[in-house]
Design an enzyme around this catalytic site. Structure first.
Site: not given
Length: 384
Positions: A173, A177, A249, A279, A300, A348, A350
Protein backbone atom coordinates in the site's frame (compact mmCIF):
# COMPACT_ATOMS: atom_id res chain seq x y z
CA UNK A 1 -43.77 -3.91 2.22
CA UNK A 2 -42.29 -1.83 5.02
CA UNK A 3 -39.66 -3.72 7.03
CA UNK A 4 -38.55 -3.15 10.62
CA UNK A 5 -34.76 -3.12 10.65
CA UNK A 6 -32.27 -2.96 13.50
CA UNK A 7 -28.83 -1.54 12.82
CA UNK A 8 -26.15 -2.07 15.46
CA UNK A 9 -23.60 0.71 15.37
CA UNK A 10 -23.93 4.38 14.36
CA UNK A 11 -20.71 4.58 12.36
CA UNK A 12 -20.51 4.95 8.60
CA UNK A 13 -21.44 1.33 7.83
CA UNK A 14 -24.69 1.35 9.77
CA UNK A 15 -25.73 4.92 9.04
CA UNK A 16 -25.23 4.68 5.27
CA UNK A 17 -27.35 1.53 5.12
CA UNK A 18 -29.94 3.16 7.37
CA UNK A 19 -30.24 6.19 5.12
CA UNK A 20 -30.64 4.22 1.90
CA UNK A 21 -33.26 1.88 3.37
CA UNK A 22 -35.14 4.69 5.12
CA UNK A 23 -35.47 6.50 1.80
CA UNK A 24 -37.20 3.38 0.47
CA UNK A 25 -39.79 3.50 3.24
CA UNK A 26 -38.37 1.06 5.77
CA UNK A 27 -38.37 1.75 9.52
CA UNK A 28 -34.87 1.85 10.97
CA UNK A 29 -33.73 1.68 14.57
CA UNK A 30 -30.03 2.38 15.12
CA UNK A 31 -28.47 1.54 18.48
CA UNK A 32 -24.95 2.34 19.64
CA UNK A 33 -23.28 1.52 22.93
CA UNK A 34 -21.42 4.85 22.96
CA UNK A 35 -22.82 8.21 23.97
CA UNK A 36 -22.36 9.64 20.46
CA UNK A 37 -22.87 8.78 16.80
CA UNK A 38 -20.17 8.52 14.09
CA UNK A 39 -18.12 5.71 15.67
CA UNK A 40 -14.38 6.26 15.49
CA UNK A 41 -14.95 9.12 13.03
CA UNK A 42 -16.52 11.18 15.82
CA UNK A 43 -15.13 14.70 16.06
CA UNK A 44 -15.98 17.70 18.23
CA UNK A 45 -14.79 21.24 18.88
CA UNK A 46 -12.38 21.72 21.74
CA UNK A 47 -14.07 24.27 23.99
CA UNK A 48 -10.93 26.25 24.82
CA UNK A 49 -9.31 26.48 21.38
CA UNK A 50 -12.35 25.89 19.08
CA UNK A 51 -10.20 23.42 17.10
CA UNK A 52 -12.14 20.56 15.52
CA UNK A 53 -10.60 17.51 17.18
CA UNK A 54 -10.77 13.98 15.74
CA UNK A 55 -11.45 12.29 19.06
CA UNK A 56 -10.30 8.80 18.02
CA UNK A 57 -7.46 9.90 15.79
CA UNK A 58 -7.49 11.66 12.41
CA UNK A 59 -9.67 10.58 9.49
CA UNK A 60 -8.90 11.94 6.03
CA UNK A 61 -11.33 11.31 3.21
CA UNK A 62 -9.85 10.06 -0.04
CA UNK A 63 -11.33 7.97 -2.84
CA UNK A 64 -11.46 7.28 -6.56
CA UNK A 65 -15.09 6.17 -6.26
CA UNK A 66 -17.33 8.90 -7.69
CA UNK A 67 -20.48 7.31 -6.28
CA UNK A 68 -19.03 7.49 -2.78
CA UNK A 69 -17.75 11.05 -3.31
CA UNK A 70 -21.14 12.21 -4.59
CA UNK A 71 -22.86 10.50 -1.67
CA UNK A 72 -20.87 12.22 1.08
CA UNK A 73 -21.22 15.57 -0.69
CA UNK A 74 -24.98 15.33 -0.16
CA UNK A 75 -24.46 15.59 3.58
CA UNK A 76 -21.47 17.91 3.96
CA UNK A 77 -19.49 20.55 2.11
CA UNK A 78 -16.22 18.77 1.37
CA UNK A 79 -13.28 21.14 1.62
CA UNK A 80 -10.03 20.57 -0.30
CA UNK A 81 -7.42 18.83 1.82
CA UNK A 82 -4.08 17.25 0.88
CA UNK A 83 -2.42 15.00 3.43
CA UNK A 84 1.29 15.82 3.57
CA UNK A 85 2.96 13.54 6.09
CA UNK A 86 6.38 14.24 7.59
CA UNK A 87 8.66 11.80 9.39
CA UNK A 88 11.35 12.33 12.00
CA UNK A 89 14.30 9.92 11.98
CA UNK A 90 17.52 10.48 13.89
CA UNK A 91 16.69 14.15 14.43
CA UNK A 92 16.05 14.83 10.75
CA UNK A 93 12.69 15.52 9.11
CA UNK A 94 11.69 13.92 5.80
CA UNK A 95 8.61 13.80 3.57
CA UNK A 96 6.48 10.68 3.21
CA UNK A 97 5.72 8.72 1.20
CA UNK A 98 9.25 8.29 -0.06
CA UNK A 99 9.63 10.64 -3.00
CA UNK A 100 12.44 12.27 -4.95
CA UNK A 101 12.98 14.89 -2.28
CA UNK A 102 13.14 12.21 0.43
CA UNK A 103 15.66 10.19 -1.58
CA UNK A 104 17.90 13.17 -2.37
CA UNK A 105 17.79 14.44 1.20
CA UNK A 106 18.37 11.04 2.79
CA UNK A 107 21.33 10.09 0.59
CA UNK A 108 22.61 13.67 0.24
CA UNK A 109 22.21 13.54 -3.55
CA UNK A 110 20.77 15.70 -6.32
CA UNK A 111 19.38 12.84 -8.41
CA UNK A 112 17.11 13.24 -11.38
CA UNK A 113 14.12 10.84 -11.50
CA UNK A 114 16.04 8.32 -13.62
CA UNK A 115 19.11 8.60 -11.41
CA UNK A 116 16.98 8.07 -8.32
CA UNK A 117 15.37 4.95 -9.85
CA UNK A 118 18.83 3.55 -10.54
CA UNK A 119 19.99 4.42 -7.04
CA UNK A 120 17.04 2.70 -5.36
CA UNK A 121 17.39 -0.30 -7.67
CA UNK A 122 21.03 -0.61 -6.59
CA UNK A 123 19.98 -0.53 -2.93
CA UNK A 124 17.34 -3.25 -3.30
CA UNK A 125 18.07 -6.87 -2.43
CA UNK A 126 17.93 -8.66 -5.78
CA UNK A 127 18.31 -12.07 -4.12
CA UNK A 128 14.72 -11.87 -2.88
CA UNK A 129 12.63 -13.17 -5.78
CA UNK A 130 9.13 -13.35 -4.25
CA UNK A 131 8.78 -11.36 -1.03
CA UNK A 132 6.60 -13.13 1.52
CA UNK A 133 7.04 -10.81 4.49
CA UNK A 134 6.87 -7.07 5.08
CA UNK A 135 10.63 -7.02 5.69
CA UNK A 136 11.44 -8.86 2.46
CA UNK A 137 9.13 -6.57 0.50
CA UNK A 138 10.91 -3.48 1.83
CA UNK A 139 14.41 -4.88 1.39
CA UNK A 140 13.70 -5.89 -2.20
CA UNK A 141 12.21 -2.61 -3.34
CA UNK A 142 13.87 0.14 -1.24
CA UNK A 143 16.88 -1.50 0.37
CA UNK A 144 18.16 -1.78 3.92
CA UNK A 145 18.82 1.91 4.65
CA UNK A 146 15.37 3.27 3.76
CA UNK A 147 13.71 0.21 5.29
CA UNK A 148 15.43 0.73 8.64
CA UNK A 149 14.82 4.49 8.56
CA UNK A 150 11.13 4.68 7.70
CA UNK A 151 9.57 1.25 8.09
CA UNK A 152 11.25 -1.04 10.60
CA UNK A 153 10.88 0.89 13.85
CA UNK A 154 7.52 2.44 12.97
CA UNK A 155 6.05 -0.92 11.96
CA UNK A 156 7.31 -2.63 15.10
CA UNK A 157 5.64 0.05 17.23
CA UNK A 158 2.41 0.10 15.19
CA UNK A 159 1.85 -3.66 15.00
CA UNK A 160 3.82 -4.94 17.98
CA UNK A 161 5.48 -7.49 15.71
CA UNK A 162 8.71 -7.79 13.82
CA UNK A 163 8.31 -6.83 10.14
CA UNK A 164 9.63 -10.32 9.34
CA UNK A 165 6.42 -11.71 10.89
CA UNK A 166 4.02 -9.53 8.90
CA UNK A 167 2.74 -10.29 5.39
CA UNK A 168 4.21 -8.46 2.40
CA UNK A 169 0.76 -7.19 1.44
CA UNK A 170 0.84 -4.53 4.19
CA UNK A 171 3.73 -2.70 2.49
CA UNK A 172 2.25 -2.90 -1.00
CA UNK A 173 0.00 0.00 0.00
CA UNK A 174 2.99 2.35 0.47
CA UNK A 175 4.30 3.95 -2.75
CA UNK A 176 7.74 5.19 -3.72
CA UNK A 177 7.68 8.17 -6.07
CA UNK A 178 10.40 9.43 -8.34
CA UNK A 179 9.07 12.99 -8.46
CA UNK A 180 8.49 15.67 -5.83
CA UNK A 181 4.83 14.82 -5.23
CA UNK A 182 4.36 14.66 -1.45
CA UNK A 183 0.60 14.03 -1.49
CA UNK A 184 0.26 10.99 0.75
CA UNK A 185 -2.66 9.64 -1.29
CA UNK A 186 -3.07 9.05 -5.02
CA UNK A 187 -6.85 9.31 -5.11
CA UNK A 188 -8.81 11.63 -7.41
CA UNK A 189 -11.09 12.94 -4.66
CA UNK A 190 -9.60 14.14 -1.38
CA UNK A 191 -11.07 16.38 1.27
CA UNK A 192 -12.44 17.04 4.72
CA UNK A 193 -16.05 17.79 5.75
CA UNK A 194 -16.26 21.48 6.55
CA UNK A 195 -18.24 20.99 9.75
CA UNK A 196 -16.73 17.62 10.64
CA UNK A 197 -17.71 13.98 10.37
CA UNK A 198 -20.15 14.08 13.27
CA UNK A 199 -22.16 16.76 11.49
CA UNK A 200 -22.08 14.75 8.26
CA UNK A 201 -23.45 11.65 9.98
CA UNK A 202 -26.04 13.70 11.88
CA UNK A 203 -27.31 14.86 8.49
CA UNK A 204 -27.45 11.27 7.23
CA UNK A 205 -29.66 10.09 10.09
CA UNK A 206 -31.97 13.09 9.80
CA UNK A 207 -34.92 11.19 8.34
CA UNK A 208 -38.41 10.45 9.71
CA UNK A 209 -37.88 6.71 9.26
CA UNK A 210 -34.66 6.63 11.31
CA UNK A 211 -34.57 6.42 15.10
CA UNK A 212 -31.22 6.61 16.88
CA UNK A 213 -30.67 5.39 20.46
CA UNK A 214 -27.33 5.93 22.17
CA UNK A 215 -25.87 4.28 25.27
CA UNK A 216 -27.69 1.10 24.24
CA UNK A 217 -25.82 -2.18 23.94
CA UNK A 218 -26.90 -5.03 21.68
CA UNK A 219 -28.18 -8.15 23.43
CA UNK A 220 -29.45 -11.53 22.30
CA UNK A 221 -32.98 -10.33 23.10
CA UNK A 222 -32.67 -7.86 20.22
CA UNK A 223 -32.58 -10.70 17.72
CA UNK A 224 -36.36 -11.03 17.80
CA UNK A 225 -38.90 -8.56 16.52
CA UNK A 226 -37.01 -7.34 13.45
CA UNK A 227 -37.20 -8.38 9.84
CA UNK A 228 -33.44 -7.96 9.48
CA UNK A 229 -30.41 -6.91 11.53
CA UNK A 230 -27.27 -5.23 10.23
CA UNK A 231 -24.51 -5.74 12.79
CA UNK A 232 -21.34 -3.62 12.72
CA UNK A 233 -19.98 -4.64 16.12
CA UNK A 234 -17.10 -7.10 16.60
CA UNK A 235 -17.85 -10.50 15.09
CA UNK A 236 -16.38 -12.38 18.06
CA UNK A 237 -18.36 -10.26 20.56
CA UNK A 238 -21.60 -11.24 18.80
CA UNK A 239 -20.83 -14.81 19.89
CA UNK A 240 -19.67 -13.73 23.37
CA UNK A 241 -16.08 -14.59 22.43
CA UNK A 242 -16.89 -18.29 22.76
CA UNK A 243 -13.75 -19.33 20.85
CA UNK A 244 -11.58 -16.53 22.21
CA UNK A 245 -10.93 -12.94 21.20
CA UNK A 246 -9.85 -11.97 17.72
CA UNK A 247 -6.67 -9.92 17.70
CA UNK A 248 -6.75 -6.14 17.32
CA UNK A 249 -4.38 -3.28 17.88
CA UNK A 250 -5.72 -0.35 19.84
CA UNK A 251 -4.49 3.20 20.34
CA UNK A 252 -3.80 5.29 23.41
CA UNK A 253 -3.68 9.07 23.04
CA UNK A 254 -1.71 11.60 25.04
CA UNK A 255 -3.67 14.77 24.31
CA UNK A 256 -2.01 18.10 24.95
CA UNK A 257 -2.47 21.74 24.01
CA UNK A 258 0.05 24.23 22.74
CA UNK A 259 -0.04 28.02 22.52
CA UNK A 260 0.88 28.54 18.87
CA UNK A 261 1.98 26.01 16.25
CA UNK A 262 3.51 22.85 17.72
CA UNK A 263 4.96 21.08 14.66
CA UNK A 264 3.81 22.98 11.57
CA UNK A 265 2.01 20.02 9.96
CA UNK A 266 -0.93 17.71 10.57
CA UNK A 267 0.98 14.43 10.89
CA UNK A 268 4.55 13.79 12.03
CA UNK A 269 5.66 10.15 12.15
CA UNK A 270 8.38 9.16 14.60
CA UNK A 271 10.31 6.31 13.04
CA UNK A 272 12.99 5.74 15.70
CA UNK A 273 12.27 2.62 17.68
CA UNK A 274 13.32 4.23 20.98
CA UNK A 275 10.56 6.87 20.67
CA UNK A 276 7.54 5.19 22.30
CA UNK A 277 4.83 6.87 20.21
CA UNK A 278 4.23 6.31 16.51
CA UNK A 279 3.22 9.84 15.55
CA UNK A 280 1.98 13.24 16.70
CA UNK A 281 -1.07 14.77 15.04
CA UNK A 282 -1.86 18.50 15.24
CA UNK A 283 -5.58 18.77 14.67
CA UNK A 284 -6.00 22.37 13.55
CA UNK A 285 -4.06 21.44 10.41
CA UNK A 286 -6.88 19.07 9.43
CA UNK A 287 -9.04 22.19 8.90
CA UNK A 288 -6.69 24.50 6.97
CA UNK A 289 -9.59 26.81 6.00
CA UNK A 290 -9.86 27.79 9.68
CA UNK A 291 -7.48 29.93 11.75
CA UNK A 292 -6.54 29.11 15.34
CA UNK A 293 -3.93 30.66 17.59
CA UNK A 294 -3.75 27.66 19.91
CA UNK A 295 -3.34 24.01 19.07
CA UNK A 296 -4.57 20.57 20.15
CA UNK A 297 -2.20 17.67 19.57
CA UNK A 298 -2.24 13.90 20.08
CA UNK A 299 0.66 11.57 20.69
CA UNK A 300 -0.39 8.11 19.49
CA UNK A 301 0.71 4.89 21.17
CA UNK A 302 -0.20 1.52 19.66
CA UNK A 303 -0.62 -1.70 21.67
CA UNK A 304 -2.52 -4.97 21.72
CA UNK A 305 -6.22 -4.59 22.34
CA UNK A 306 -7.46 -5.93 25.69
CA UNK A 307 -10.95 -6.45 27.06
CA UNK A 308 -12.70 -3.09 27.36
CA UNK A 309 -10.42 -1.36 24.84
CA UNK A 310 -11.60 0.16 21.56
CA UNK A 311 -10.50 -2.13 18.69
CA UNK A 312 -8.85 -0.20 15.84
CA UNK A 313 -6.80 -2.43 13.54
CA UNK A 314 -7.67 -6.09 12.91
CA UNK A 315 -4.62 -8.34 13.00
CA UNK A 316 -5.23 -10.75 10.14
CA UNK A 317 -2.37 -13.21 10.43
CA UNK A 318 -1.88 -16.94 10.31
CA UNK A 319 -2.96 -17.64 13.89
CA UNK A 320 -5.88 -15.22 13.76
CA UNK A 321 -7.28 -16.74 10.58
CA UNK A 322 -7.87 -20.11 12.24
CA UNK A 323 -9.89 -18.44 14.97
CA UNK A 324 -11.66 -16.18 12.48
CA UNK A 325 -12.84 -19.15 10.40
CA UNK A 326 -14.51 -20.65 13.46
CA UNK A 327 -16.60 -17.50 13.85
CA UNK A 328 -17.29 -17.30 10.12
CA UNK A 329 -18.54 -20.89 10.13
CA UNK A 330 -21.04 -19.92 12.85
CA UNK A 331 -22.05 -16.67 11.21
CA UNK A 332 -22.73 -18.19 7.81
CA UNK A 333 -25.47 -20.35 9.35
CA UNK A 334 -27.39 -17.29 10.58
CA UNK A 335 -30.71 -16.06 9.22
CA UNK A 336 -31.95 -12.45 8.90
CA UNK A 337 -28.67 -10.85 9.88
CA UNK A 338 -25.82 -9.30 7.90
CA UNK A 339 -22.41 -8.54 9.40
CA UNK A 340 -20.96 -5.27 8.11
CA UNK A 341 -18.03 -2.92 8.46
CA UNK A 342 -14.53 -3.21 9.84
CA UNK A 343 -15.47 -5.05 13.03
CA UNK A 344 -18.28 -7.17 11.64
CA UNK A 345 -16.10 -8.51 8.81
CA UNK A 346 -12.74 -8.31 10.64
CA UNK A 347 -10.99 -6.35 7.89
CA UNK A 348 -9.13 -3.06 7.78
CA UNK A 349 -11.24 -0.62 5.75
CA UNK A 350 -10.71 2.96 4.70
CA UNK A 351 -13.74 5.23 4.98
CA UNK A 352 -14.50 5.25 1.27
CA UNK A 353 -14.44 1.44 1.08
CA UNK A 354 -16.67 1.27 4.16
CA UNK A 355 -19.21 3.57 2.51
CA UNK A 356 -19.00 1.77 -0.85
CA UNK A 357 -19.64 -1.58 0.82
CA UNK A 358 -22.54 -0.13 2.82
CA UNK A 359 -24.15 1.31 -0.33
CA UNK A 360 -23.77 -2.05 -2.02
CA UNK A 361 -25.16 -3.92 0.99
CA UNK A 362 -28.25 -1.71 0.96
CA UNK A 363 -28.73 -2.42 -2.77
CA UNK A 364 -28.42 -6.17 -2.22
CA UNK A 365 -30.96 -6.06 0.60
CA UNK A 366 -33.47 -4.11 -1.50
CA UNK A 367 -32.98 -6.58 -4.35
CA UNK A 368 -33.61 -9.47 -1.96
CA UNK A 369 -36.95 -7.91 -1.03
CA UNK A 370 -38.03 -7.54 -4.63
CA UNK A 371 -36.97 -11.06 -5.59
CA UNK A 372 -37.60 -13.88 -3.13
CA UNK A 373 -35.07 -16.03 -4.96
CA UNK A 374 -32.32 -13.61 -3.85
CA UNK A 375 -31.73 -14.44 -0.21
CA UNK A 376 -29.98 -11.71 1.77
CA UNK A 377 -26.47 -13.00 2.54
CA UNK A 378 -24.82 -12.92 5.95
CA UNK A 379 -21.77 -11.31 4.34
CA UNK A 380 -21.93 -9.21 1.18
CA UNK A 381 -18.14 -9.32 0.72
CA UNK A 382 -15.54 -12.07 0.71
CA UNK A 383 -14.29 -12.30 4.29
CA UNK A 384 -12.17 -15.45 4.06
Amino acid sequence: MQKNILIVGAGFSGVVIARKLAECGHKIRIIDRRSHIAGNCYDARDQETNVMVHTYGPHIFHTDNKEVWDFVNQYSVMMPYINRVKATYKNRVFSLPINLHTINQFFNKTCSPDEAKALIASKGDSTIETPLTFEQQALKFVGKELYEAFFKGYTLKQWGMQPSELPASILKRLPVRFNYDDNYFNHKYQGMPQQGYTSMIENMVEHPNIQVELNVDFSDDDRGGYDHIFYSGPLDAFYHNKFGRLGYRTLDFDRFKYDGDYQGCAVMNYCDQDVPYTRITEHKYFSPWESHEKSVCYKEFSRNCEEGDIPYYPIRQMGEMTLLHKYLDLAEKEESITFIGRLGTYRYLDMDVTIAEALNTAKIYLQSLSNQDNKMPVFTVNVR
